[in-house]
Design a protein around this motif. Structure first.
Motif, PDB file in Angstrom:
ATOM      1  N   ALA A   1       0.840  -1.200   0.000  1.00 18.74           N
ATOM      2  CA  ALA A   1       0.000   0.000   0.000  1.00 18.74           C
ATOM      3  C   ALA A   1       0.875   1.251   0.000  1.00 18.74           C
ATOM      4  O   ALA A   1       0.592   2.232  -0.709  1.00 18.74           O
ATOM      5  CB  ALA A   1      -0.946   0.002   1.197  1.00 18.74           C
ATOM      6  N   ALA A   2       1.951   1.230   0.769  1.00 18.56           N
ATOM      7  CA  ALA A   2       2.871   2.369   0.811  1.00 18.56           C
ATOM      8  C   ALA A   2       3.584   2.543  -0.527  1.00 18.56           C
ATOM      9  O   ALA A   2       3.783   3.668  -0.992  1.00 18.56           O
ATOM     10  CB  ALA A   2       3.879   2.185   1.944  1.00 18.56           C
ATOM     11  N   VAL A   3       3.972   1.427  -1.154  1.00 16.92           N
ATOM     12  CA  VAL A   3       4.600   1.483  -2.478  1.00 16.92           C
ATOM     13  C   VAL A   3       3.640   2.140  -3.473  1.00 16.92           C
ATOM     14  O   VAL A   3       4.017   3.033  -4.231  1.00 16.92           O
ATOM     15  CB  VAL A   3       5.006   0.072  -2.955  1.00 16.92           C
ATOM     16  CG1 VAL A   3       5.347   0.072  -4.436  1.00 16.92           C
ATOM     17  CG2 VAL A   3       6.175  -0.453  -2.139  1.00 16.92           C
ATOM     18  N   CYS A   4       2.382   1.702  -3.470  1.00 17.10           N
ATOM     19  CA  CYS A   4       1.383   2.255  -4.406  1.00 17.10           C
ATOM     20  C   CYS A   4       1.123   3.734  -4.148  1.00 17.10           C
ATOM     21  O   CYS A   4       0.903   4.501  -5.085  1.00 17.10           O
ATOM     22  CB  CYS A   4       0.088   1.457  -4.317  1.00 17.10           C
ATOM     23  SG  CYS A   4       0.233  -0.205  -5.007  1.00 17.10           S
TER      24      CYS A   4
ATOM     25  N   THR B   1       2.033   0.535  -9.838  1.00 18.35           N
ATOM     26  CA  THR B   1       0.825  -0.064  -9.255  1.00 18.35           C
ATOM     27  C   THR B   1       0.275  -1.132 -10.189  1.00 18.35           C
ATOM     28  O   THR B   1      -0.132  -2.210  -9.743  1.00 18.35           O
ATOM     29  CB  THR B   1      -0.222   1.025  -8.972  1.00 18.35           C
ATOM     30  OG1 THR B   1       0.334   1.949  -8.029  1.00 18.35           O
ATOM     31  CG2 THR B   1      -1.494   0.439  -8.410  1.00 18.35           C
ATOM     32  N   ARG B   2       0.276  -0.884 -11.485  1.00 18.20           N
ATOM     33  CA  ARG B   2      -0.198  -1.881 -12.461  1.00 18.20           C
ATOM     34  C   ARG B   2       0.738  -3.082 -12.523  1.00 18.20           C
ATOM     35  O   ARG B   2       0.298  -4.228 -12.601  1.00 18.20           O
ATOM     36  CB  ARG B   2      -0.354  -1.243 -13.838  1.00 18.20           C
ATOM     37  CG  ARG B   2      -1.546  -0.296 -13.909  1.00 18.20           C
ATOM     38  CD  ARG B   2      -1.784   0.231 -15.321  1.00 18.20           C
ATOM     39  NE  ARG B   2      -0.775   1.193 -15.752  1.00 18.20           N
ATOM     40  CZ  ARG B   2      -0.784   2.479 -15.421  1.00 18.20           C
ATOM     41  NH1 ARG B   2      -1.724   2.974 -14.643  1.00 18.20           N
ATOM     42  NH2 ARG B   2       0.165   3.284 -15.861  1.00 18.20           N
ATOM     43  N   VAL B   3       2.046  -2.844 -12.484  1.00 18.41           N
ATOM     44  CA  VAL B   3       3.023  -3.933 -12.524  1.00 18.41           C
ATOM     45  C   VAL B   3       2.857  -4.841 -11.300  1.00 18.41           C
ATOM     46  O   VAL B   3       2.933  -6.069 -11.414  1.00 18.41           O
ATOM     47  CB  VAL B   3       4.459  -3.369 -12.612  1.00 18.41           C
ATOM     48  CG1 VAL B   3       5.495  -4.458 -12.402  1.00 18.41           C
ATOM     49  CG2 VAL B   3       4.683  -2.673 -13.946  1.00 18.41           C
ATOM     50  N   LEU B   4       2.622  -4.253 -10.134  1.00 16.53           N
ATOM     51  CA  LEU B   4       2.499  -5.046  -8.901  1.00 16.53           C
ATOM     52  C   LEU B   4       1.387  -6.091  -8.983  1.00 16.53           C
ATOM     53  O   LEU B   4       1.477  -7.143  -8.342  1.00 16.53           O
ATOM     54  CB  LEU B   4       2.243  -4.135  -7.702  1.00 16.53           C
ATOM     55  CG  LEU B   4       3.404  -3.269  -7.251  1.00 16.53           C
ATOM     56  CD1 LEU B   4       2.974  -2.355  -6.114  1.00 16.53           C
ATOM     57  CD2 LEU B   4       4.603  -4.103  -6.852  1.00 16.53           C
ATOM     58  N   GLN B   5       0.363  -5.837  -9.774  1.00 17.37           N
ATOM     59  CA  GLN B   5      -0.747  -6.776  -9.907  1.00 17.37           C
ATOM     60  C   GLN B   5      -0.313  -8.090 -10.546  1.00 17.37           C
ATOM     61  O   GLN B   5      -0.980  -9.108 -10.373  1.00 17.37           O
ATOM     62  CB  GLN B   5      -1.881  -6.150 -10.712  1.00 17.37           C
ATOM     63  CG  GLN B   5      -2.505  -4.968 -10.013  1.00 17.37           C
ATOM     64  CD  GLN B   5      -3.491  -4.216 -10.895  1.00 17.37           C
ATOM     65  OE1 GLN B   5      -3.761  -4.608 -12.023  1.00 17.37           O
ATOM     66  NE2 GLN B   5      -4.021  -3.135 -10.375  1.00 17.37           N
TER      67      GLN B   5
END
Length: 84
Positions: free
Chosen positions: A33-36, A44-48
């Protein structure tokens, strides 16, 4: 709250613009959440699509809110890799 290092690899590193950065978080969900919040948009899209290692152990299908982080720990962000 534990201080951890989040390390980015491949597409995650390109999207973050850095190889690693520190965060304060007690769970993997909190760290992500902190990264996003710090990197809205492409990261944020890559993390998915990423898998994660916490202190060298694969997270797998465990709920990110259940994965506790330890002081001085490391979260590896691993996008899908091509080749082998």
């Amino acid at each position: 709250m534990p201080k951890v290092t989040v390390r980015y690899w491949a597409a995650a590193k390109a999207a973050a613009g850095v190889a690693e950065e520190p965060y304060d978080a007690d769970t993997l969900a909190g760290a992500l959440a902190a990264v996003c919040a710090r990197h809205p948009g492409e990261l944020t899209r890559v993390l998915q699509r990423c898998s994660f290692l916490v202190d060298g152990d694969p997270v797998g299908t465990r709920g990110h809110e259940t994965v506790r982080l330890a002081e001085g720990g490391t979260v590896e962000v691993l996008p899908p890799f091509a080749g082998g």
